[in-house]
Design an enzyme around this catalytic site. Structure first.
Site, PDB file in Angstrom:
ATOM      1  N   LYS A 146       0.858  -1.190   0.000  1.00 25.69           N
ATOM      2  CA  LYS A 146       0.000   0.000   0.000  1.00 25.69           C
ATOM      3  C   LYS A 146       0.895   1.242   0.000  1.00 25.69           C
ATOM      4  CE  LYS A 146      -3.895   1.531   2.934  1.00 25.69           C
ATOM      5  NZ  LYS A 146      -4.710   1.118   4.096  1.00 25.69           N
ATOM      6  N   SER A 190      -9.359   0.594   3.029  1.00 26.20           N
ATOM      7  CA  SER A 190      -8.548   1.436   2.184  1.00 26.20           C
ATOM      8  C   SER A 190      -7.381   0.706   1.506  1.00 26.20           C
ATOM      9  CB  SER A 190      -7.998   2.609   3.008  1.00 26.20           C
ATOM     10  OG  SER A 190      -7.183   2.135   4.054  1.00 26.20           O
ATOM     11  N   SER A 202      -9.482  -1.827   7.200  1.00 26.98           N
ATOM     12  CA  SER A 202      -8.936  -1.513   5.874  1.00 26.98           C
ATOM     13  C   SER A 202      -8.137  -2.626   5.211  1.00 26.98           C
ATOM     14  CB  SER A 202      -8.071  -0.253   5.946  1.00 26.98           C
ATOM     15  OG  SER A 202      -8.894   0.897   5.956  1.00 26.98           O
TER      16      SER A 202
END
Lengths: 458, 62
Positions: free
Chosen positions: A75, A151, A175
């Site tokens: 990420k 996310s 997330s």
């Protein structure tokens, strides 16, 4: 797709070179990622050099490690030496490149894994959708019209689409688990503080965790093992000695008390999201239920603390350049900055109270089953949906079942499962703090029975 | 409930002045909507009687 460990075994055995594996992963990204939009940076040159280094180690008779030649991506909240850490924000694109890798990246590289890129996220990890106004929308590999979840949406979709077998993500309110469920992959959020967050952009420090997404139970256990250990660069990181889980995952479920979360965790979900929990329970011969008290309030308190801490972190930028925030996060951050202290402190004290109650629950049970999300992947841009007789806001609602668990840092593995002709869903396997090993043992039984497995698109 | 008389618009305006956080007009509606939402959610926690002896769990180590 082969899992990371089998890929590494082939590399170590000389059946395939790390360079070939990395070249193939890079080609897949070049050819396919325009459909999914997982990657925000691809580090082709460095990855090829690192892969060649792994091959050289093998040629010299050395063991490059458990993940020899396994391509992985992170990420874009994680520092990568020489790359600017975007954290999904346009504002952060102005920052200088990171001086060193995040601790967890260093550890994975030391085990032979090859970092090939950075992945899309909601701005500052504040969202469950990965619909980012600066860097684009990550699409669900099972239906390109649907969100990947967030996310860590890039991290989930990259594994789900078969671009890489392993990714790292972060989970503050769900997330990792939410996108893992929606994209049909495994998502591990370990105990709070058990893995180092050093070099990972914070969001709401009280709940920020790092974890992994991947395609098998053993990959998740192995990654967890590689990433464990003390780190004085993260003040929250535990100084407990690592407990290696991979050697334990085949021990079966004998002696593990398992129950289904009832009450809050059986309400407000589609029949499908509850049915997959029953599938898992049936496979484990579980018909006991357990109540986690005040889970609704726990979610509310997590919401208040997240909004408050997240806003405080970005306060200076909110003052000076609110126009540069993603409209999807800006108004929430601004509103969060206005929360009175007494609300924040009440939420933190409630957290302690709730933690004590949940500790009591775990005196009678070892692993709890709960749905990961209340619904499967919504359409991109979908604002609301009707569930029962209630209209719910999709973006917030996706964290319904994840927030009350990360709120007190419980370890959770979301396992992928789906009903026939349906989109993927997830079931959370939840344990008491530091009991990741029990979760992996239960998950391994489910995988061996074929009840859960990575879900391949198409 | 007394808070029904509470004016979120005014609160947002005054609190943002107090903490020196300018809220441009074009964002005001969204911020008020979000704060209204936070307020409703916080009410769930605020109305819960946490015993006095329960302190927040700090991680600070001197």
């Amino acid at each position: 797709m082969n899992d990371a460990l089998s890929l590494a075994a082939s590399v170590r055995a000389g059946k395939v070179s790390a360079l070939d594996v990395t070249t193939e992963a890079l080609a897949k990204i070049t050819n396919l990622d325009h459909q999914f939009h997982c990657f925000t940076a691809v580090l082709a040159q460095k990855a090829l050099a690192d892969a060649a280094q792994v091959d050289q180690e093998i040629a010299q008779g050395n063991d490059p490690g458990l993940f020899a030649g396994v391509p992985f991506a992170v990420k874009n909240l994680f520092d990568i030496a020489g790359v600017t850490t975007l954290a999904g924000a346009k504002i952060n694109a102005e920052n200088p490149p990171a001086a060193q890798d995040a601790t967890v990246i260093t550890k994975l590289k030391r085990s032979g894994a090859v970092l090939i890129g950075a992945l899309n996220t909601d701005e500052y990890a504040y969202g469950f959708v990965t619909d980012n106004s600066h860097y684009g929308t990550t699409r669900n590999p099972h239906d390109l019209e649907r969100i990947a979840g967030g996310s860590s949406g890039g991290s989930a979709a990259a594994v789900g689409a078969g671009l890489v077998p392993l990714t790292l993500g972060s989970d503050t309110n769900g997330s990792i688990r939410v996108p893992a469920a929606l994209c049909g992959v495994y998502g591990l959020k370990p105990t709070y503080g058990r893995l180092s967050r050093a070099g990972v952009a914070p969001f709401a420090s009280s709940f920020d965790h790092v974890g992994a997404l991947g395609c098998s139970v053993r990959d998740m256990a192995a990654t967890f093992d590689v990433l464990q250990g003390e780190d004085n660069r993260d003040p929250i990181c535990t100084n407990r000695p690592p407990e290696f889980c991979l050697p334990q995952i085949q021990q079966g479920t004998s002696g593990i008390r398992i129950a289904i979360a009832d009450d809050y965790f059986t309400q407000g979900a589609t029949p499908e999201a509850l049915a997959v929990v029953q599938e898992v329970a049936k496979a484990l011969n579980v018909d006991e239920y357990v109540t986690i008290p005040e889970a609704n309030r726990a979610r509310a308190a997590a919401f208040v603390i997240t909004a408050s801490e997240g806003a405080n972190l970005h306060l200076e930028k909110l003052r000076s350049r609110p126009q540069d925030f993603d409209p999807a996060t800006r108004d929430r951050f601004l509103a969060g900055a206005l929360i009175p202290t007494s609300w924040y402190l009440q939420a933190q004290r409630f957290r302690r109270w709730y933690r004590d109650r949940v500790r009591e629950v775990f005196q009678n049970v070892d692993v709890i089953l709960a749905p990961t999300t209340p619904i499967s992947a919504p359409l991109i841009g979908q604002q609301s949906m009707i569930l029962g007789e209630q209209q719910v806001m999709v973006r917030h609602y996706l964290g319904l079942f994840t927030q009350p668990l990360s709120f007190i840092g419980l370890p959770v593995l979301s396992v992928p499962i789906r009903l026939p002709n349906s989109l993927p869903l997830g079931v959370q396997l939840v344990a008491a703090p530091y009991n990741e090993a029990l979760i992996f043992r239960v998950a391994a039984v489910l995988a061996d029975k074929g009840v859960v497995s990575i879900i391949t698109p198409g | 409930m007394k808070s029904q008389n509470f004016n979120v618009n005014k609160y947002v305006e005054q609190m943002s002045l107090l903490i020196d956080l300018p809220i441009p007009d074009e964002y005001r509606h969204g911020v008020v909507a979000n704060f209204t939402r936070i307020k409703a959610i916080a009410q769930l926690v605020n109305s819960f009687p946490v015993p006095e002896e329960i302190e927040a769990a700090p991680s600070f180590q001197p």
